[in-house]
Design a protein around this motif. Structure first.
Motif, PDB file in Angstrom:
ATOM      1  N   ASN A 137      45.553  39.050  40.430  1.00 35.31           N
ATOM      2  CA  ASN A 137      44.421  38.696  39.616  1.00 35.31           C
ATOM      3  C   ASN A 137      44.437  39.043  38.197  1.00 35.31           C
ATOM      4  O   ASN A 137      44.139  38.348  37.316  1.00 35.31           O
ATOM      5  CB  ASN A 137      42.992  39.205  40.089  1.00 35.31           C
ATOM      6  N   CYS A 138      45.116  40.327  37.922  1.00 35.44           N
ATOM      7  CA  CYS A 138      45.363  40.717  36.450  1.00 35.44           C
ATOM      8  C   CYS A 138      46.377  39.941  35.675  1.00 35.44           C
ATOM      9  O   CYS A 138      46.083  39.498  34.629  1.00 35.44           O
ATOM     10  CB  CYS A 138      45.868  42.362  36.532  1.00 35.44           C
TER      11      CYS A 138
ATOM     12  N   GLY B 211      37.229  38.971  41.802  1.00 34.80           N
ATOM     13  CA  GLY B 211      38.085  38.574  43.063  1.00 34.80           C
ATOM     14  C   GLY B 211      38.917  39.755  43.753  1.00 34.80           C
ATOM     15  O   GLY B 211      39.168  40.671  43.278  1.00 34.80           O
ATOM     16  N   ARG B 212      39.091  39.267  45.134  1.00 28.56           N
ATOM     17  CA  ARG B 212      39.609  40.326  45.692  1.00 28.56           C
ATOM     18  C   ARG B 212      41.045  39.846  46.160  1.00 28.56           C
ATOM     19  O   ARG B 212      42.063  40.549  45.832  1.00 28.56           O
ATOM     20  CB  ARG B 212      39.044  40.570  47.110  1.00 28.56           C
TER      21      ARG B 212
ATOM     22  N   THR C 278      40.616  47.408  39.381  1.00 32.65           N
ATOM     23  CA  THR C 278      39.588  48.592  39.621  1.00 32.65           C
ATOM     24  C   THR C 278      40.042  49.154  40.758  1.00 32.65           C
ATOM     25  O   THR C 278      40.029  48.575  41.971  1.00 32.65           O
ATOM     26  CB  THR C 278      38.147  48.144  39.726  1.00 32.65           C
ATOM     27  N   TYR C 279      40.116  50.602  40.569  1.00 31.50           N
ATOM     28  CA  TYR C 279      40.706  51.256  41.868  1.00 31.50           C
ATOM     29  C   TYR C 279      39.768  52.440  42.162  1.00 31.50           C
ATOM     30  O   TYR C 279      39.752  53.498  41.244  1.00 31.50           O
ATOM     31  CB  TYR C 279      42.213  51.830  42.068  1.00 31.50           C
ATOM     32  N   PHE C 280      38.750  52.305  43.177  1.00 28.01           N
ATOM     33  CA  PHE C 280      37.717  53.459  43.342  1.00 28.01           C
ATOM     34  C   PHE C 280      37.249  53.757  41.765  1.00 28.01           C
ATOM     35  O   PHE C 280      37.013  54.765  41.647  1.00 28.01           O
ATOM     36  CB  PHE C 280      38.347  54.757  43.812  1.00 28.01           C
ATOM     37  N   SER C 281      36.825  52.710  41.248  1.00 28.41           N
ATOM     38  CA  SER C 281      36.023  52.687  40.032  1.00 28.41           C
ATOM     39  C   SER C 281      36.992  53.325  38.798  1.00 28.41           C
ATOM     40  O   SER C 281      36.153  53.630  37.828  1.00 28.41           O
ATOM     41  CB  SER C 281      34.695  53.385  39.941  1.00 28.41           C
TER      42      SER C 281
ATOM     43  N   THR D 133      40.342  43.731  36.456  1.00 22.65           N
ATOM     44  CA  THR D 133      39.750  42.882  37.752  1.00 22.65           C
ATOM     45  C   THR D 133      38.941  43.909  38.817  1.00 22.65           C
ATOM     46  O   THR D 133      39.314  45.019  38.768  1.00 22.65           O
ATOM     47  CB  THR D 133      40.846  42.311  38.451  1.00 22.65           C
ATOM     48  N   VAL D 134      38.286  43.043  39.675  1.00 25.83           N
ATOM     49  CA  VAL D 134      37.468  43.955  40.527  1.00 25.83           C
ATOM     50  C   VAL D 134      36.962  43.095  41.551  1.00 25.83           C
ATOM     51  O   VAL D 134      36.592  41.778  41.279  1.00 25.83           O
ATOM     52  CB  VAL D 134      36.080  44.655  39.823  1.00 25.83           C
ATOM     53  N   ARG D 135      36.643  43.599  42.818  1.00 23.73           N
ATOM     54  CA  ARG D 135      36.116  42.886  43.818  1.00 23.73           C
ATOM     55  C   ARG D 135      34.664  42.958  43.744  1.00 23.73           C
ATOM     56  O   ARG D 135      34.026  41.891  43.683  1.00 23.73           O
ATOM     57  CB  ARG D 135      36.441  43.579  45.256  1.00 23.73           C
ATOM     58  N   ARG D 136      33.899  43.915  43.430  1.00 20.04           N
ATOM     59  CA  ARG D 136      32.514  44.335  43.382  1.00 20.04           C
ATOM     60  C   ARG D 136      32.030  45.051  42.535  1.00 20.04           C
ATOM     61  O   ARG D 136      31.084  44.824  41.576  1.00 20.04           O
ATOM     62  CB  ARG D 136      32.138  44.522  44.836  1.00 20.04           C
ATOM     63  N   ALA D 137      32.549  46.359  42.443  1.00 26.50           N
ATOM     64  CA  ALA D 137      31.897  47.211  41.478  1.00 26.50           C
ATOM     65  C   ALA D 137      32.800  48.389  40.981  1.00 26.50           C
ATOM     66  O   ALA D 137      34.026  48.442  41.453  1.00 26.50           O
ATOM     67  CB  ALA D 137      30.566  48.096  42.178  1.00 26.50           C
TER      68      ALA D 137
ATOM     69  N   ARG E 173      50.161  45.201  42.576  1.00 24.95           N
ATOM     70  CA  ARG E 173      50.335  44.151  43.217  1.00 24.95           C
ATOM     71  C   ARG E 173      50.878  43.017  42.060  1.00 24.95           C
ATOM     72  O   ARG E 173      50.164  42.731  41.236  1.00 24.95           O
ATOM     73  CB  ARG E 173      48.967  43.562  43.975  1.00 24.95           C
TER      74      ARG E 173
ATOM     75  N   SER F  78      48.733  46.719  38.095  1.00 24.09           N
ATOM     76  CA  SER F  78      48.297  46.408  39.375  1.00 24.09           C
ATOM     77  C   SER F  78      49.564  46.934  40.234  1.00 24.09           C
ATOM     78  O   SER F  78      50.569  46.453  39.768  1.00 24.09           O
ATOM     79  CB  SER F  78      48.121  44.853  39.405  1.00 24.09           C
TER      80      SER F  78
HETATM   81  C1  LIG Z   1      43.281  51.144  46.315  1.00 23.48           C
HETATM   82  C2  LIG Z   1      42.318  50.114  46.074  1.00 23.48           C
HETATM   83  C3  LIG Z   1      41.116  50.338  45.462  1.00 23.48           C
HETATM   84  C4  LIG Z   1      40.047  49.453  44.912  1.00 23.48           C
HETATM   85  N1  LIG Z   1      38.910  50.053  44.544  1.00 23.48           N
HETATM   86  C5  LIG Z   1      38.111  48.995  44.045  1.00 23.48           C
HETATM   87  C6  LIG Z   1      36.518  49.573  43.531  1.00 23.48           C
HETATM   88  O1  LIG Z   1      36.584  50.641  43.578  1.00 23.48           O
HETATM   89  N2  LIG Z   1      35.838  48.467  43.470  1.00 23.48           N
HETATM   90  C7  LIG Z   1      35.995  47.159  43.562  1.00 23.48           C
HETATM   91  O2  LIG Z   1      35.309  46.251  43.426  1.00 23.48           O
HETATM   92  N3  LIG Z   1      37.209  46.689  44.022  1.00 23.48           N
HETATM   93  C8  LIG Z   1      38.178  47.532  44.527  1.00 23.48           C
HETATM   94  N4  LIG Z   1      39.435  47.254  44.754  1.00 23.48           N
HETATM   95  C9  LIG Z   1      39.849  45.775  44.703  1.00 23.48           C
HETATM   96  C10 LIG Z   1      40.488  45.354  43.643  1.00 23.48           C
HETATM   97  O3  LIG Z   1      40.064  46.011  42.285  1.00 23.48           O
HETATM   98  C11 LIG Z   1      40.556  43.733  43.471  1.00 23.48           C
HETATM   99  O4  LIG Z   1      41.303  43.329  44.647  1.00 23.48           O
HETATM  100  C12 LIG Z   1      41.435  43.244  42.076  1.00 23.48           C
HETATM  101  O5  LIG Z   1      41.132  41.930  41.986  1.00 23.48           O
HETATM  102  C13 LIG Z   1      42.781  43.680  42.452  1.00 23.48           C
HETATM  103  O6  LIG Z   1      43.446  42.955  41.363  1.00 23.48           O
HETATM  104  P1  LIG Z   1      45.102  42.597  41.444  1.00 23.48           P
HETATM  105  O7  LIG Z   1      45.115  41.035  42.184  1.00 23.48           O
HETATM  106  O8  LIG Z   1      45.384  42.346  39.892  1.00 23.48           O
HETATM  107  O9  LIG Z   1      45.650  43.759  42.072  1.00 23.48           O
HETATM  108  C14 LIG Z   1      40.600  48.044  45.202  1.00 23.48           C
HETATM  109  C15 LIG Z   1      41.851  47.774  45.641  1.00 23.48           C
HETATM  110  C16 LIG Z   1      42.418  48.503  46.127  1.00 23.48           C
HETATM  111  C17 LIG Z   1      43.944  48.001  46.610  1.00 23.48           C
END
Ligand SMILES: Cc1cc2nc3c(=O)[nH]c(=O)nc-3n(C[C@H](O)[C@H](O)[C@H](O)COP(=O)(O)O)c2cc1C
Length: 194
Positions: free
Chosen positions: A15-16, A159-160, A87-90, A124-128, A11, A9
């Motif tokens: 979450n990771c 989680g986001r 997940t960054y843009f899948s 980790t992922v917010r949604r998809a 960040r 990440s």
């Molecule tokens: C540049 C960027 C792209 C992202 N793309 C997606 C995505 O494609 N799908 C999704 O569900 N979440 C997406 N997210 C949300 C992150 O995957 C999510 O917040 C994740 O928990 C972050 O993990 P971290 O706290 O370890 O950084 C994105 C976040 C960022 C910053």
């Protein structure tokens, strides 16, 4: 026995990192040494496709302008590698992609340096889009002759915001089982090698 985990990440301590630490709890309970490396701020560049690693075959990337060779040394001294990415843009983060491209090329250039290590992916992922990111990491392990470790569900946490994944009960359970499975596998391999 040692397990090294990379948090891809951008960040730190998000979450990771939270999920990796949940897996570590299980490993440490079994007296397995753990180390977490967070790539946030590492400024790793991607593979420059110079093929220098295939020419020199010295188990190093010939670019010493970032921390890649230190990371590679950590991986080589470990019995298992955990790769965690948001997940960054899948797909995986650019930091994680830089790591796997360069470590993967050096490993393949030197007679498969990662062969028969255990590999575990965490996403980790917010949604998809998490399954695609998970596939990226698993495909890396699969072409390095590594043993993949799974869990009771795919190794994903939802989680986001930072720390939000703590509320994903099933995700945490999945990480606990992943840690138990990894510990079990490492002990079996160690016993077999005695
Ligand atoms: C540049 C960027 C792209 C992202 N793309 C997606 C995505 O494609 N799908 C999704 O569900 N979440 C997406 N997210 C949300 C992150 O995957 C999510 O917040 C994740 O928990 C972050 O993990 P971290 O706290 O370890 O950084 C994105 C976040 C960022 C910053």
């Amino acid at each position: 026995m040692k397990v090294v985990a990379f948090n891809g990440s951008a960040r730190k301590d998000g979450n990771c990192a939270f999920l990796i630490r949940r897996v570590f709890q299980e490993l440490e309970r079994e007296n397995i040494e753990t180390e977490l490396i967070q790539l946030a701020g590492a400024k790793l560049h991607g593979c420059r496709a110079c093929y220098g690693c295939f020419q020199k075959k010295n188990s190093r990337c010939q670019f010493d302008d970032d921390q890649l060779n230190d990371y590679l040394a950590k991986i080589l001294e470990s019995h298992s590698l955990i790769l965690a990415s948001p997940t960054y843009f899948s797909d995986v983060s650019p930091e994680m992609k830089a790591l796997i491209d360069r470590v993967g090329f050096v490993a393949r250039a030197n007679n498969n340096l990662l062969a028969r290590k255990a590999g575990a992916a965490i996403v980790t992922v917010r949604r998809a889009g998490a399954i695609h990111a998970l596939d990226t990491l698993n495909h890396f392990f699969l072409c390095q002759s590594m043993f993949l470790v799974g869990s009771s569900y795919w190794n994903i946490g939802f989680g986001r915001e930072k720390g939000e994944v703590e509320k994903d009960e099933e995700g945490l359970k999945t990480m606990a089982v992943l840690g138990q499975n990894l510990a079990w596998l490492l002990k079996k391999i160690a016993a077999f090698q005695k």
